[in-house]
Design a protein around this motif. Sequence first.
Motif, PDB file in Angstrom:
ATOM      1  N   LEU A   1       0.817  -1.214   0.000  1.00 12.26           N
ATOM      2  CA  LEU A   1       0.000   0.000   0.000  1.00 12.26           C
ATOM      3  C   LEU A   1       0.849   1.262   0.000  1.00 12.26           C
ATOM      4  O   LEU A   1       0.483   2.262  -0.634  1.00 12.26           O
ATOM      5  N   GLY A   2       1.983   1.250   0.706  1.00 14.63           N
ATOM      6  CA  GLY A   2       2.831   2.428   0.718  1.00 14.63           C
ATOM      7  C   GLY A   2       3.399   2.738  -0.648  1.00 14.63           C
ATOM      8  O   GLY A   2       3.327   3.875  -1.132  1.00 14.63           O
ATOM      9  N   GLY A   3       3.995   1.736  -1.294  1.00 16.56           N
ATOM     10  CA  GLY A   3       4.559   1.944  -2.616  1.00 16.56           C
ATOM     11  C   GLY A   3       3.519   2.331  -3.643  1.00 16.56           C
ATOM     12  O   GLY A   3       3.746   3.219  -4.483  1.00 16.56           O
ATOM     13  N   LEU A   4       2.372   1.679  -3.594  1.00 15.58           N
ATOM     14  CA  LEU A   4       1.291   2.012  -4.530  1.00 15.58           C
ATOM     15  C   LEU A   4       0.811   3.444  -4.327  1.00 15.58           C
ATOM     16  O   LEU A   4       0.531   4.164  -5.295  1.00 15.58           O
ATOM     17  N   SER A   5       0.728   3.875  -3.062  1.00 11.41           N
ATOM     18  CA  SER A   5       0.215   5.217  -2.775  1.00 11.41           C
ATOM     19  C   SER A   5       1.156   6.298  -3.287  1.00 11.41           C
ATOM     20  O   SER A   5       0.721   7.270  -3.918  1.00 11.41           O
ATOM     21  N   VAL A   6       2.461   6.139  -3.030  1.00 13.76           N
ATOM     22  CA  VAL A   6       3.393   7.173  -3.479  1.00 13.76           C
ATOM     23  C   VAL A   6       3.480   7.180  -4.999  1.00 13.76           C
ATOM     24  O   VAL A   6       3.513   8.253  -5.631  1.00 13.76           O
ATOM     25  N   ALA A   7       3.489   6.010  -5.629  1.00 10.50           N
ATOM     26  CA  ALA A   7       3.584   5.954  -7.091  1.00 10.50           C
ATOM     27  C   ALA A   7       2.338   6.509  -7.758  1.00 10.50           C
ATOM     28  O   ALA A   7       2.417   7.097  -8.848  1.00 10.50           O
ATOM     29  N   SER A   8       1.185   6.352  -7.119  1.00 11.68           N
ATOM     30  CA  SER A   8      -0.061   6.843  -7.712  1.00 11.68           C
ATOM     31  C   SER A   8      -0.067   8.360  -7.836  1.00 11.68           C
ATOM     32  O   SER A   8      -0.797   8.913  -8.655  1.00 11.68           O
ATOM     33  N   CYS A   9       0.739   9.037  -7.011  1.00 16.78           N
ATOM     34  CA  CYS A   9       0.794  10.507  -7.045  1.00 16.78           C
ATOM     35  C   CYS A   9       1.750  11.040  -8.104  1.00 16.78           C
ATOM     36  O   CYS A   9       1.726  12.233  -8.407  1.00 16.78           O
ATOM     37  N   LEU A  10       2.596  10.161  -8.656  1.00 17.84           N
ATOM     38  CA  LEU A  10       3.696  10.626  -9.495  1.00 17.84           C
ATOM     39  C   LEU A  10       3.526  10.305 -10.972  1.00 17.84           C
ATOM     40  O   LEU A  10       4.346  10.733 -11.792  1.00 17.84           O
ATOM     41  N   GLY A  11       2.513   9.531 -11.323  1.00 19.61           N
ATOM     42  CA  GLY A  11       2.257   9.247 -12.727  1.00 19.61           C
ATOM     43  C   GLY A  11       3.440   8.620 -13.432  1.00 19.61           C
ATOM     44  O   GLY A  11       4.099   7.719 -12.906  1.00 19.61           O
ATOM     45  N   GLN A  12       3.758   9.122 -14.636  1.00 23.26           N
ATOM     46  CA  GLN A  12       4.829   8.571 -15.457  1.00 23.26           C
ATOM     47  C   GLN A  12       6.221   8.796 -14.865  1.00 23.26           C
ATOM     48  O   GLN A  12       7.194   8.205 -15.320  1.00 23.26           O
ATOM     49  N   ARG A  13       6.316   9.614 -13.834  1.00 15.80           N
ATOM     50  CA  ARG A  13       7.632   9.955 -13.285  1.00 15.80           C
ATOM     51  C   ARG A  13       8.131   8.925 -12.280  1.00 15.80           C
ATOM     52  O   ARG A  13       9.263   9.017 -11.815  1.00 15.80           O
ATOM     53  N   ALA A  14       7.282   7.944 -11.943  1.00 17.63           N
ATOM     54  CA  ALA A  14       7.680   6.905 -10.988  1.00 17.63           C
ATOM     55  C   ALA A  14       7.609   5.538 -11.649  1.00 17.63           C
ATOM     56  O   ALA A  14       6.713   5.250 -12.444  1.00 17.63           O
ATOM     57  N   LEU A  15       8.575   4.686 -11.313  1.00 10.94           N
ATOM     58  CA  LEU A  15       8.571   3.289 -11.734  1.00 10.94           C
ATOM     59  C   LEU A  15       8.522   2.442 -10.469  1.00 10.94           C
ATOM     60  O   LEU A  15       9.384   2.582  -9.589  1.00 10.94           O
ATOM     61  N   LEU A  16       7.516   1.574 -10.349  1.00 15.21           N
ATOM     62  CA  LEU A  16       7.349   0.748  -9.156  1.00 15.21           C
ATOM     63  C   LEU A  16       7.704  -0.697  -9.475  1.00 15.21           C
ATOM     64  O   LEU A  16       7.171  -1.284 -10.423  1.00 15.21           O
TER      65      LEU A  16
END
Length: 442
Positions: A11-26
């Motif tokens: 949930l933590g990784g998904l939450s932070v990545a959801s805010c960053l769009g294309q700028r994050a790779l999970l």
Amino acid sequence: MAEVLVLGGGLGGLSVASCLGQRALLLERASQPGGLVRSFEIDGWWFDHVIHLLHFRDDSTKARIRRLLGDVLQPCKPAAYVVCEAGTARFPIQDHLGHLDAATAAACVADLTRESAGPAAQRVANYQELLLRSFGESLCQLFFLPYNAKMWRRDLSTIEHAGMVWNLSRPDPAKVLEGLARPDDSKRAYNEDGWYPHPPAGASQRGMGVLSMALAATVDKLRLNHEVVALSPASRSATVRTPAGLATVGWSVCCVSTLPLSRLVHLCDGVPGDVRAAAGTLEHNRVLSVALRIKGPRPDAGLWRYYPSSEVCFTRLVFLHSFDPLMAPPEGWPLLAEVPWRLDELVPAGLAHCVEAQARAVGALMPEHEVLDATLIEADPAYVVFKHGTEQAVRTVSAWLRSVGIEPLGRYGRWEYSSMAQVMHDGFVLGATLANRLAEAA
């Protein structure tokens, strides 16, 4: 190359990545997102990997998740019970002493009254003393000490109390007396504002995994079956085992890690000796859960029941049909038994058979209930252990990670006790902070 590399699809990784769009790779090593917040199905019976209820502590996270899940997210009042030698009492037991035999209830009230007049419970040496100073001798001997001894599988005097006070406080004397006089008053539930998904019949996903899958759908770059096997903070790169083989992935701005602190340090190169030594002191327990598919009438037993007796291997039985009636076909129901276990202990042979036999012994399974099969689930890590020196070790490791551009996040990334809602809140806050930093840089 990613601007922000996120390690771990809980949930933590998904939450932070959801805010960053294309700028994050999970990157997530499992084939399904969610970490411990996953659900699985066996022939129409659904089980959560580890049972969770959502309890929101801030309005912004609550509004965000309710918008995400819509009407699927439903209120779920946590009716839980403690089964002990003095009777079966509603949880929290200190607020429902009227369910116990009269002599035990009187002794518990007397001890609670005496302790409430003493010094603040936080001024104690260890977790065992914290429990005794909070609840008194009688209630501790009845429930809190034997239950926590089963849960932690350690001498409670060796556990540091500072990491355990997040959800523990002295009982309110007025509530204690009210529970003694009106034991059947259901208004005194534990964390009344609980939530659980209720998808429509025929949905492809049930259980709390609905939340993880919904969050995952908001992440632009999610790579499953991608396991980080080495990390180089100096070169800002990770070596990743993918379905196609090993690959190198870099980041330019920040790496956010939800991996357990001890594992993360093991993966990193160039770690100073004091940091590696501090990480080596961190301990945790796993939880072995036995998922039973049961055919027969559904019991009205609440959401879960706690069992402090040392003669019973499980600490808790979870009745998943009480969370969502569609977690199993009408002719059956799913039961989850939780057994905390140390890492240095071998998993006992025949654990599933032991759980079934003891579930029958305590009356959770009746003669008319047929156990179709049992599946063993392991959650590792499950509970972080706070010993003397753990807080300082966490500070040492976290400070070094941040100094090399790695931001810890989540229950295991920050080595703390936190709820699902708190983990998501922290992820959303960190995601917004990083998004602002990227916007300013642009």
